[in-house]
Structure formats: C-alpha cells, structure tokens
Design a protein around this motif. Structure first.
Motif, PDB file in Angstrom:
ATOM      1  N   VAL A   1       0.832  -1.205   0.000  1.00 44.01           N
ATOM      2  CA  VAL A   1       0.000   0.000   0.000  1.00 44.01           C
ATOM      3  C   VAL A   1       0.871   1.261   0.000  1.00 44.01           C
ATOM      4  N   GLY A   2       1.883   1.279   0.839  1.00 41.57           N
ATOM      5  CA  GLY A   2       2.732   2.470   0.963  1.00 41.57           C
ATOM      6  C   GLY A   2       3.508   2.749  -0.317  1.00 41.57           C
ATOM      7  N   ILE A   3       4.194   1.721  -0.817  1.00 37.30           N
ATOM      8  CA  ILE A   3       4.979   1.906  -2.040  1.00 37.30           C
ATOM      9  C   ILE A   3       4.022   2.182  -3.205  1.00 37.30           C
ATOM     10  N   GLY A   4       2.901   1.451  -3.223  1.00 33.83           N
ATOM     11  CA  GLY A   4       1.908   1.655  -4.278  1.00 33.83           C
ATOM     12  C   GLY A   4       1.397   3.087  -4.279  1.00 33.83           C
TER      13      GLY A   4
ATOM     14  N   ASP B   1     -10.354   7.154  -0.246  1.00 31.59           N
ATOM     15  CA  ASP B   1     -11.252   7.535  -1.333  1.00 31.59           C
ATOM     16  C   ASP B   1     -10.522   8.467  -2.274  1.00 31.59           C
ATOM     17  N   GLY B   2     -11.008   8.406  -3.505  1.00 35.11           N
ATOM     18  CA  GLY B   2     -10.394   9.236  -4.530  1.00 35.11           C
ATOM     19  C   GLY B   2      -9.459   8.411  -5.374  1.00 35.11           C
ATOM     20  N   ASN B   3      -8.803   9.112  -6.275  1.00 39.97           N
ATOM     21  CA  ASN B   3      -7.957   8.471  -7.265  1.00 39.97           C
ATOM     22  C   ASN B   3      -6.598   8.124  -6.658  1.00 39.97           C
ATOM     23  N   THR B   4      -6.594   7.084  -5.821  1.00 43.01           N
ATOM     24  CA  THR B   4      -5.351   6.699  -5.128  1.00 43.01           C
ATOM     25  C   THR B   4      -5.126   5.198  -5.267  1.00 43.01           C
ATOM     26  N   ALA B   5      -3.887   4.776  -5.033  1.00 43.89           N
ATOM     27  CA  ALA B   5      -3.597   3.341  -5.054  1.00 43.89           C
ATOM     28  C   ALA B   5      -4.369   2.604  -3.958  1.00 43.89           C
ATOM     29  N   PRO B   6      -4.381   3.117  -2.708  1.00 44.75           N
ATOM     30  CA  PRO B   6      -5.109   2.362  -1.681  1.00 44.75           C
ATOM     31  C   PRO B   6      -6.579   2.140  -2.045  1.00 44.75           C
ATOM     32  N   TYR B   7      -7.211   3.102  -2.678  1.00 52.84           N
ATOM     33  CA  TYR B   7      -8.616   2.905  -3.062  1.00 52.84           C
ATOM     34  C   TYR B   7      -8.739   1.765  -4.082  1.00 52.84           C
ATOM     35  N   LEU B   8      -7.887   1.771  -5.082  1.00 52.60           N
ATOM     36  CA  LEU B   8      -7.958   0.710  -6.095  1.00 52.60           C
ATOM     37  C   LEU B   8      -7.627  -0.649  -5.479  1.00 52.60           C
ATOM     38  N   GLN B   9      -6.635  -0.658  -4.609  1.00 53.20           N
ATOM     39  CA  GLN B   9      -6.262  -1.919  -3.960  1.00 53.20           C
ATOM     40  C   GLN B   9      -7.405  -2.409  -3.082  1.00 53.20           C
ATOM     41  N   TYR B  10      -8.080  -1.457  -2.470  1.00 48.77           N
ATOM     42  CA  TYR B  10      -9.192  -1.810  -1.599  1.00 48.77           C
ATOM     43  C   TYR B  10     -10.339  -2.427  -2.403  1.00 48.77           C
ATOM     44  N   VAL B  11     -10.659  -1.816  -3.539  1.00 44.53           N
ATOM     45  CA  VAL B  11     -11.736  -2.359  -4.380  1.00 44.53           C
ATOM     46  C   VAL B  11     -11.363  -3.763  -4.857  1.00 44.53           C
ATOM     47  N   TYR B  12     -10.094  -3.913  -5.229  1.00 45.96           N
ATOM     48  CA  TYR B  12      -9.649  -5.237  -5.675  1.00 45.96           C
ATOM     49  C   TYR B  12      -9.824  -6.268  -4.544  1.00 45.96           C
ATOM     50  N   ALA B  13      -9.371  -5.899  -3.342  1.00 43.75           N
ATOM     51  CA  ALA B  13      -9.469  -6.833  -2.207  1.00 43.75           C
ATOM     52  C   ALA B  13     -10.934  -7.122  -1.872  1.00 43.75           C
ATOM     53  N   ARG B  14     -11.783  -6.126  -2.057  1.00 40.43           N
ATOM     54  CA  ARG B  14     -13.198  -6.338  -1.757  1.00 40.43           C
ATOM     55  C   ARG B  14     -13.788  -7.381  -2.712  1.00 40.43           C
ATOM     56  N   ILE B  15     -13.419  -7.304  -3.980  1.00 42.10           N
ATOM     57  CA  ILE B  15     -13.936  -8.302  -4.923  1.00 42.10           C
ATOM     58  C   ILE B  15     -13.419  -9.685  -4.543  1.00 42.10           C
TER      59      ILE B  15
ATOM     60  N   LEU C   1      -8.528   3.055 -14.428  1.00 41.80           N
ATOM     61  CA  LEU C   1      -8.722   2.137 -13.299  1.00 41.80           C
ATOM     62  C   LEU C   1      -9.571   2.779 -12.204  1.00 41.80           C
ATOM     63  N   TYR C   2      -9.380   4.064 -12.028  1.00 36.06           N
ATOM     64  CA  TYR C   2     -10.193   4.758 -11.033  1.00 36.06           C
ATOM     65  C   TYR C   2     -11.663   4.729 -11.458  1.00 36.06           C
ATOM     66  N   ASP C   3     -11.904   5.016 -12.704  1.00 33.23           N
ATOM     67  CA  ASP C   3     -13.267   4.976 -13.231  1.00 33.23           C
ATOM     68  C   ASP C   3     -13.845   3.555 -13.095  1.00 33.23           C
ATOM     69  N   LEU C   4     -12.994   2.577 -13.330  1.00 37.76           N
ATOM     70  CA  LEU C   4     -13.426   1.187 -13.184  1.00 37.76           C
ATOM     71  C   LEU C   4     -13.878   0.925 -11.739  1.00 37.76           C
ATOM     72  N   ALA C   5     -13.080   1.406 -10.791  1.00 34.25           N
ATOM     73  CA  ALA C   5     -13.406   1.192  -9.378  1.00 34.25           C
ATOM     74  C   ALA C   5     -14.731   1.885  -9.020  1.00 34.25           C
ATOM     75  N   VAL C   6     -14.909   3.089  -9.547  1.00 34.96           N
ATOM     76  CA  VAL C   6     -16.135   3.838  -9.253  1.00 34.96           C
ATOM     77  C   VAL C   6     -17.343   3.108  -9.852  1.00 34.96           C
ATOM     78  N   ARG C   7     -17.198   2.661 -11.090  1.00 34.63           N
ATOM     79  CA  ARG C   7     -18.321   1.961 -11.733  1.00 34.63           C
ATOM     80  C   ARG C   7     -18.614   0.649 -11.024  1.00 34.63           C
ATOM     81  N   PHE C   8     -17.545  -0.010 -10.610  1.00 37.98           N
ATOM     82  CA  PHE C   8     -17.778  -1.263  -9.890  1.00 37.98           C
ATOM     83  C   PHE C   8     -18.535  -0.990  -8.592  1.00 37.98           C
ATOM     84  N   SER C   9     -18.131   0.040  -7.878  1.00 35.91           N
ATOM     85  CA  SER C   9     -18.769   0.321  -6.595  1.00 35.91           C
ATOM     86  C   SER C   9     -20.248   0.607  -6.789  1.00 35.91           C
TER      87      SER C   9
END
Ligand code: ARG
Length: 575
Positions: free
Chosen positions: A424-427, A453-467, A522-530
């Motif tokens: 998460v940190g390096i990402g 939240d927002g266009n960040t690595a932790p948000y994308l990683q979080y959405v991925y982990a949620r799936i 990818l951010y848009d993907l995460a938003v649409r997925f949510s």
C-alpha cells in the motif's frame, strides 16, 4: 480481439467511402456525454467542407452525417445511432453485443488486449542516476514512469530493451579516485565509502581548496581515460558502491531495472571520438572558440560535443548512444523519460542524430515530466532544505501505510499487516506520481496519496481486495467464466462498457506515453464497480443472474490486477 474503436473506425471508413465517394478518417472518439451515446464520429463537419469543395455545391454537416449513416453497417453492435449538434454521430452500443464481447473475453487471460500489430524493438531509457551521488526525487519520477511505460509496451509484445544510462563517467571521477587514493596509498584497501555523498562532499572540498590535489585529480582523469588499471579498479569500486545504494531502491519499488540493464555513459566512451569525427566530416559539427559544436535551428546555444581541452560531454555520449541503439541494438523506437529541464538537450541531440542519418526509421521520443513539489509549491525538500533521500521517503510511506492497514485490519497479525503496508505504501507513492499528467509539476502530499477515497492506489487496492472477498464468501461456485453474461441494469451496462475499453487504453498509453490515462481508467473502473455493487446484489440473486454478476466481478478484478501490474503496483488479496 479487436477494440471497439477499431471496429467502429472500419465500419465508418467504409460508409464514408460508399456515401461520399472518397476515403477519410472518421475521427472516432469516446462520447463527450454518455447520455448521447458511447462513441462518436466527429468527421461530418470537416467532410461537409470537403464535399462542397469537390462537388462545387453547398452542403451541411448534418446532411453529410445522414448520408454516412444511410450506408453504415454496424451489424448488431449498436443499439442506436443519432446525430447531435452540428453533425456529431453518436453510437450507443447494444447490451446484447456488449454481453457477447465480454463473455468472449472472460475466458481470455489477456482480457482482449491485442499484441501490437507490428511489434517493434523499443529502447526505454530511464532512471539514470549519477554515480557517487544520492538518487533524488527526479530520478524517482524517471524510474517509476519509465518502468510503467516499459511494462505497457512490453505487454503489447514489443521487445523492450531497458537502458539505465548511469552517469558513471566524467571529470569528477578524477577527483573521487584521487581522494580515495589520498585516504590510503593503496586503492585496493577497503576504504569506507559507504556514505558516498559525504565522500563526494569531502573530495570536492579538497579539490576546491588544494591546488595540488586539483592537479592530481586532473592527471587521474587522464590515467582513467587511458585505461590505467589502478584507476579503472578504483572507478569500478566507486560504481559498485553506488549500485549498492540504488539497486535496493529499485527492488523495493518493484521496478524491473536490474544490473544487466545498465549502460552507463562509460560504455560509450570508446565511440565518442568517432562521433565527433563523423559529425565534423559531414559538416554538421563545426569548430568554435576551440570547441567543437553543433548548431541546431531554433536554438540559440549550440550543443557542445567536444570541449577545447579535448573532453567530451553529456550530449556526445547521448549521440553515441542513439547510434548504438539504432544500429547495433536495432531499436526502431527510443523513448527517454527524463525531467522536462532536459528538453533542449534532447531536442538538439535528436535533431543532430537525424541530420547525421543515425536515426533513419527510428522514432526518437522524449517523454518529459515536471517537478515534484512540496506543500509550499517549491521543489520537494526536507524541512531543513535538503534533498529528500529516497530511502527515507519509502520508509515513511510504509510506516504511514502500516498505520492505515492496522486501523482497517486490527485482527491480522503484524507480519501480514507489514506485508500489506509495503504494497500500500509503495503503491501509494508510485500511483500518486503516475496518476498525474506527467508533463505538469505535482505536489507531493502524504494524506492525499494514502486516502482510501479518490484516485489513489489504496482505493484501487481496496476495491480489488473487496472483490476477492466476495469470492471468498461465494465459496465453491462454478467458474465465473462459465455461462453467458446478462447486462440488465444500467450499472451492469456501464461497468461492461468500461471493461471492454481496456485494450484501447493500453494502446493509448503506449502511443502517448502517458501512464495517467491508465490510472484514470482504473479509477473509473473502481467507481463503476462500486456503483454496480451497491445497486446489484451478487450473492443473493438468482443463480443465473448471480453467475453473470460474479463473472462481472471476476472480470473487474482481473482488469484491475492487470492494470495495477502494468503500473508496477501490487494488489494484495486482503486489505
Ligand atoms: N544522469 C542523468 C541525470 O541525472 C540522466 C540520464 C538521462 N539519460 C540520457 N540518455 N541522457 O540527469
């Protein structure tokens, strides 16, 4: 699998030539406004002028658009084709066609991303730290952006040649070697040069203060350039020592640069004299005030390729490097990701190489980036005004991420939390860089980059982990790629359309050399997925719908993972 924009392009080209009697680019793009459609053709406005010119009769863009549509055959691709405004042609994709396309992709591990039609040999020149100096934040940007571009272009099956153009040659080595020798008369003795920066500072101080030492340093350069073994050995030690500093940083960043990608300036040293001679004999270089220089149109100052004392410069090496990369390595595309302050340098080097005929058939591309700024809007520095050491920066990133992960997942054991925190940190650091249009300066901000939240690595990683957690809950269900997708709700359709676009995005990143396009995707993907996940029950729905929605979840997770891989960012299964 052909990209949607390519399919539309082909169909429109045909319709244009059938309806208007000549060929033209249909100017296909994404719709500006999704309420009108998914894609649009912007060609009718320009074509109306051309039709009028050719026929001598006035016409208007809407009439031209109508003629094109009358010939347009999109099969079952489109649900609706309409004309808007002055003559934009809007295409709305049909959900049935979308479902077919995505169903076909769900069994494909490349997710429909095509290899390049004509794979090339591509050199990417990035990172390029300087020996005996700390890597600074500029090298961080170059390293991260260059690495992402190399990954994306490689994914298209181009042959990538990574080149780390180390600053490992030049007059400063005379000073460093002489200083090393002065500390012990025996250059083989193990001197403490682990703190290279301090070593450099001390050497420089002595050089500035002691004329006899300065003289010795200059003689030492001559010895080094003449290939004297003692000097070469000392030089190698200094280079090795520097590598011990930057290689761990590359490894920690997950950057694909390895020692075998090093082609430092020293490598080109034996070729420099020939470069100068060839440029002189072709009349491209001239003698001016004792030096040898190349003037380029549009630039006031020439590129100096040999100083009056015979020394070669940064640009001479870059010219030798282009010739080598084109002629010996056989590259047909050479990409440089370096600080925008080097724009003049690369423009002159490229122009000179072109005039000399060393880059025939090779596209030389400079992908510059802006400066990393602190909160005060000035170049990023520590509180005391020093340049930020990359190692300290990455330590802080991991530490801050550890706080975040511990808050979210107090039940995980510490080792596991540390492991996630590293990703998460390096990402976060990498993503905050990659997600900005590289040409602008950007402000380094810990809180923003680590936000969930927002266009960040932790948000994308979080959405991925949620799936991934949905699949853990789903247990043993049939493979998500079994069966056909069903796209009944607007959220499923919106997500599906976006999933289908990944190949187009990868293509544009490779062409425009802009990683932020992939981040935005990818951010848009995460938003649409949510939005899909909030509105469309997955595990609770009827088996057939559940199967289709699980397939959408699976495609989203795989697309996210692939996108993050191409950015060089890890995606833990749990967060
Ligand atoms: N060493 C240079 C610097 O620190 C970067 C090298 C860029 N690559 C090149 N081929 N000139 O600014």
């Amino acid at each position: 699998m052909t990209n949607t924009n390519t399919l539309l392009d082909a169909a429109f080209r045909k319709a244009i030539s059938q309806s208007l009697g000549f060929e033209a680019d249909p100017l296909i793009g994404l719709s500006q406004n999704e309420t009108f459609g998914d894609y649009q053709s912007n060609a009718a406005m320009g074509l109306a002028r051309e039709v009028a010119q050719r026929s001598g009769q006035k016409t208007n863009p809407r009439a031209v658009a109508e003629k094109i549509i009358a010939q347009l055959d999109l099969g079952n691709m489109a649900e609706q084709v309409t004309i808007a405004g002055p003559g934009f042609i809007n295409i709305r994709l049909s959900p049935v066609w979308l479902a077919d396309q995505l169903t076909a992709r769900s069994g494909d591990n490349r997710l429909g991303i095509d290899p390049a039609a004509h794979p090339r040999k591509v050199v990417v020149d990035y990172s390029g730290p300087n020996i005996a100096k700390q890597m600074h934040v500029g090298h961080l940007r170059s390293t991260i952006i260059g690495d992402c571009l190399a990954r994306v272009i490689e994914y298209q099956h181009n042959q990538i040649i990574r080149q780390n153009h180390l600053g490992d040659w030049g007059t400063q080595f005379g000073m460093l070697i002489a200083y090393l020798r002065s500390q012990s008369q025996d250059t083989d003795a193990r001197q403490d040069i682990t703190d290279l920066e301090e070593f450099y500072r001390q050497a420089k101080k002595r050089f500035d203060e002691l004329p006899t030492f300065a003289e010795e340093a200059r003689n030492t350069v001559v010895q080094l350039q003449a290939g004297q073994s003692a000097e070469l050995a000392a030089w190698r030690r200094i280079v090795d020592e520097t590598r011990r500093h930057y290689q761990p940083i590359y490894d920690r960043l997950g950057v694909s640069l390895k020692p075998e990608h090093e082609r430092g300036e020293s490598f080109y040293n034996p070729m420099l004299q020939q470069v100068v001679e060839d440029l002189l004999s072709q009349g491209i270089a001239i003698r001016s005030e004792g030096a040898i220089v190349v003037f380029t149109e549009g630039f006031e100052n020439p590129l100096i390729i040999q100083k009056s004392d015979g020394g070669y410069l940064y640009g001479t090496t870059d010219l030798a490097a282009i010739r080598y990369r084109a002629q010996k390595l056989g590259a047909t595309r050479i990409i440089y990701t370096h600080d925008s302050r080097q724009a003049q340098h690369f423009a002159q080097v490229f122009a000179t190489a072109a005039r000399a005929g060393w880059a025939a058939g090779v596209s030389l591309e400079y992908a510059p980036f802006g400066t990393m700024l602190g909160a005060d809007g000035k170049p990023f520095k520590t509180r005391s005004g020093d340049t930020v050491k990359l190692k300290d920066l990455l330590d802080e990133a991991e530490e801050r991420a550890f706080g975040l992960v511990s808050q979210k997942n107090p039940e995980l054991d510490e080792a596991h939390r540390r492991q996630i925190a590293r990703a998460v940190g390096i990402g976060a650091v990498k993503y905050s860089d990659l997600s900005k249009d590289r040409t602008s300066d950007y402000v380094f901000n810990w809180d923003k980059m680590l936000s969930l939240d927002g266009n960040t690595a932790p948000y994308l990683q979080y959405v991925y982990a949620r799936i991934k957690s949905i699949f853990r809950k789903a247990g043993k269900l049939p493979s998500p790629s079994a069966g056909r997708l069903q796209l009944d709700t607007p959220q499923e359709q919106a997500l599906a359309k976006h999933l289908l676009r990944v190949g187009e995005i990868v293509e544009s990143v490779a062409r425009e050399l802009k990683p932020h396009l992939l981040c935005a995707y990818l951010y848009d993907l995460a938003v649409r997925f949510s939005s899909f996940y909030e509105n469309c029950p997955v595990l609770q729905s009827e088996p057939e719908i559940r199967q289709s929605r699980l397939a959408l979840c699976d495609l989203t997770a795989r697309t996210m993972a692939l996108g993050l891989d191409l950015l060089g960012i890890e995606h833990p299964e749990q967060m």
